[in-house]
Design a protein around this motif. Structure first.
Motif, mmCIF file in Angstrom:
data_model
loop_
_atom_site.group_PDB
_atom_site.id
_atom_site.type_symbol
_atom_site.label_atom_id
_atom_site.label_comp_id
_atom_site.label_asym_id
_atom_site.label_seq_id
_atom_site.Cartn_x
_atom_site.Cartn_y
_atom_site.Cartn_z
ATOM 1 N N ALA A 5 0.847 -1.189 0.000
ATOM 2 C CA ALA A 5 0.000 0.000 0.000
ATOM 3 C C ALA A 5 0.878 1.233 0.000
ATOM 4 C CB ALA A 5 -0.893 -0.009 1.235
ATOM 5 N N HIS A 6 0.416 2.267 -0.678
ATOM 6 C CA HIS A 6 1.116 3.544 -0.650
ATOM 7 C C HIS A 6 0.084 4.663 -0.676
ATOM 8 C CE1 HIS A 6 0.471 4.426 -4.958
ATOM 9 N NE2 HIS A 6 0.693 3.146 -5.156
ATOM 10 N N PRO A 7 0.442 5.802 -0.090
ATOM 11 C CA PRO A 7 -0.503 6.928 -0.092
ATOM 12 C C PRO A 7 -0.824 7.374 -1.521
ATOM 13 C CG PRO A 7 1.342 7.352 1.397
ATOM 14 C CD PRO A 7 1.677 6.115 0.614
ATOM 15 N N VAL A 8 -1.954 8.036 -1.648
ATOM 16 C CA VAL A 8 -2.346 8.627 -2.924
ATOM 17 C C VAL A 8 -1.231 9.571 -3.380
ATOM 18 C CG1 VAL A 8 -3.994 10.200 -4.017
ATOM 19 C CG2 VAL A 8 -4.805 8.465 -2.425
ATOM 20 N N LEU A 98 -5.856 8.541 -8.208
ATOM 21 C CA LEU A 98 -6.665 7.585 -7.459
ATOM 22 C C LEU A 98 -6.348 6.135 -7.825
ATOM 23 C CD1 LEU A 98 -10.048 9.522 -7.446
ATOM 24 C CD2 LEU A 98 -8.235 9.489 -5.717
ATOM 25 N N TYR A 99 -5.083 5.856 -8.079
ATOM 26 C CA TYR A 99 -4.527 4.513 -8.268
ATOM 27 C C TYR A 99 -4.892 3.864 -9.599
ATOM 28 C CZ TYR A 99 -3.733 4.910 -3.227
ATOM 29 O OH TYR A 99 -3.356 5.337 -1.985
ATOM 30 N N LEU A 100 -6.148 3.845 -9.981
ATOM 31 C CA LEU A 100 -6.563 3.108 -11.172
ATOM 32 C C LEU A 100 -6.137 3.823 -12.442
ATOM 33 C CD1 LEU A 100 -10.146 1.948 -10.166
ATOM 34 C CD2 LEU A 100 -7.987 0.675 -10.002
ATOM 35 N N ASP A 101 -5.693 3.040 -13.417
ATOM 36 C CA ASP A 101 -5.264 3.554 -14.707
ATOM 37 C C ASP A 101 -5.886 2.678 -15.790
ATOM 38 O OD1 ASP A 101 -3.369 5.434 -13.513
ATOM 39 O OD2 ASP A 101 -2.151 3.676 -13.078
ATOM 40 N N LEU A 102 -5.985 3.255 -16.977
ATOM 41 C CA LEU A 102 -6.423 2.488 -18.135
ATOM 42 C C LEU A 102 -5.348 2.598 -19.201
ATOM 43 C CD1 LEU A 102 -9.223 3.963 -16.931
ATOM 44 C CD2 LEU A 102 -10.170 2.434 -18.637
ATOM 45 N N ILE A 103 -4.970 1.472 -19.748
ATOM 46 C CA ILE A 103 -4.013 1.435 -20.847
ATOM 47 C C ILE A 103 -4.827 1.223 -22.118
ATOM 48 C CG2 ILE A 103 -2.083 0.193 -21.889
ATOM 49 C CD1 ILE A 103 -1.218 -0.549 -19.035
ATOM 50 N N LEU A 118 -5.037 -0.025 -5.512
ATOM 51 C CA LEU A 118 -6.208 0.600 -4.901
ATOM 52 C C LEU A 118 -6.696 -0.233 -3.720
ATOM 53 C CD1 LEU A 118 -8.517 2.732 -4.863
ATOM 54 C CD2 LEU A 118 -9.752 1.198 -6.398
ATOM 55 N N LEU A 119 -6.820 -1.534 -3.920
ATOM 56 C CA LEU A 119 -7.333 -2.402 -2.856
ATOM 57 C C LEU A 119 -6.400 -2.439 -1.651
ATOM 58 C CD1 LEU A 119 -8.753 -5.332 -5.007
ATOM 59 C CD2 LEU A 119 -10.021 -3.452 -3.925
ATOM 60 N N ALA A 120 -5.101 -2.512 -1.893
ATOM 61 C CA ALA A 120 -4.130 -2.535 -0.788
ATOM 62 C C ALA A 120 -4.161 -1.224 -0.010
ATOM 63 C CB ALA A 120 -2.725 -2.809 -1.324
#
Length: 174
Positions: A5-8, A98-103, A118-120
Motif C-alpha cells: 500500500a502507498h498513499p495517494v 486515485l490509483y486506477l489507470d487504463l491502458i 487501490l485495494l491494498a
C-alpha cells in the motif's frame, strides 16, 4: 507477492513557474496550454530508460489525465489514462491520482490496471471508501465508453464533447 500500500500520489503543475512537482522531484515543463476542457502539459523525460517525452491533458470534468508517451523504443501503448481528482487554484493545478489507470491500444483494446494498488491502499486506510468507489466507477464508465467507441480514445472523447490535440514529438526531436 502482495502489493504494498502507498498513499495517494499528489502532483502539482505550477503553470507560471513551468514546473511539474511529483513524488520523485520537480521537473521543468516546456509547454503548458489552457484548453476548453482543462490543461495541456508537455515535458521531456531526461535520463529515463524507456520514455523520452510525455504529453498529458488534465481533464477535470472527466476525472482523467490522458497521457501519451514517446518511447525510446517501440510504442508500448497509445494512451495511458490516470483516474484522478483534478483541481486548480491561482495557476497551480493539483492532480490527486486515485490509483486506477487504463491502458489504451487505440482501436484494439483497453484494460484497467493497478486495481491491486487501490485495494491494498484501501485496506490500509490510505484512501476512503467513498473515494475508492468513485475511482472504480470512473474507471469502469471510461472502459465501457471506450468499448462502445471500439477502443478509439478520440471517438469516445468526442461523445463527451472533448477534442484533444497531440504533438508528434518523436518527429520534432530528430
Amino acid at each position: 507477492m502482495a502489493t504494498l500500500a502507498h498513499p495517494v500520489k499528489v502532483e502539482r503543475h505550477d503553470v507560471l513557474g513551468r514546473q511539474h512537482h511529483t513524488n520523485t522531484g520537480v521537473r521543468p515543463v516546456h509547454t503548458y496550454h489552457r484548453t476548453p476542457q482543462g490543461l495541456y502539459v508537455a515535458r521531456t523525460f531526461a535520463g529515463h530508460p524507456r520514455i523520452r517525452h510525455w504529453q498529458a491533458h488534465l481533464l477535470p470534468k472527466l476525472n482523467l489525465v490522458a497521457c501519451r508517451y514517446d518511447f525510446h523504443g517501440r510504442r508500448e501503448h497509445d494512451y495511458y489514462l490516470d483516474v484522478a481528482n483534478i483541481s486548480q487554484q491561482d495557476g497551480v493545478w493539483e492532480v490527486r491520482d486515485l490509483y486506477l489507470d487504463l491502458i489504451v491500444h487505440d482501436g484494439l483494446m483497453a484494460e484497467i490496471v493497478d486495481t491491486d494498488e487501490l485495494l491494498a491502499s484501501r485496506a490500509a486506510g490510505l484512501i476512503g471508501e467513498c473515494e475508492a468507489l468513485r475511482a472504480v466507477q470512473i474507471a469502469h464508465d471510461t472502459l465501457s465508453g471506450l468499448a462502445r467507441a471500439r477502443y478509439s480514445l478520440n471517438d469516445w472523447l468526442a461523445t463527451r464533447g472533448v477534442r484533444l490535440h497531440w504533438h508528434e514529438w518523436s518527429l520534432l526531436s530528430r
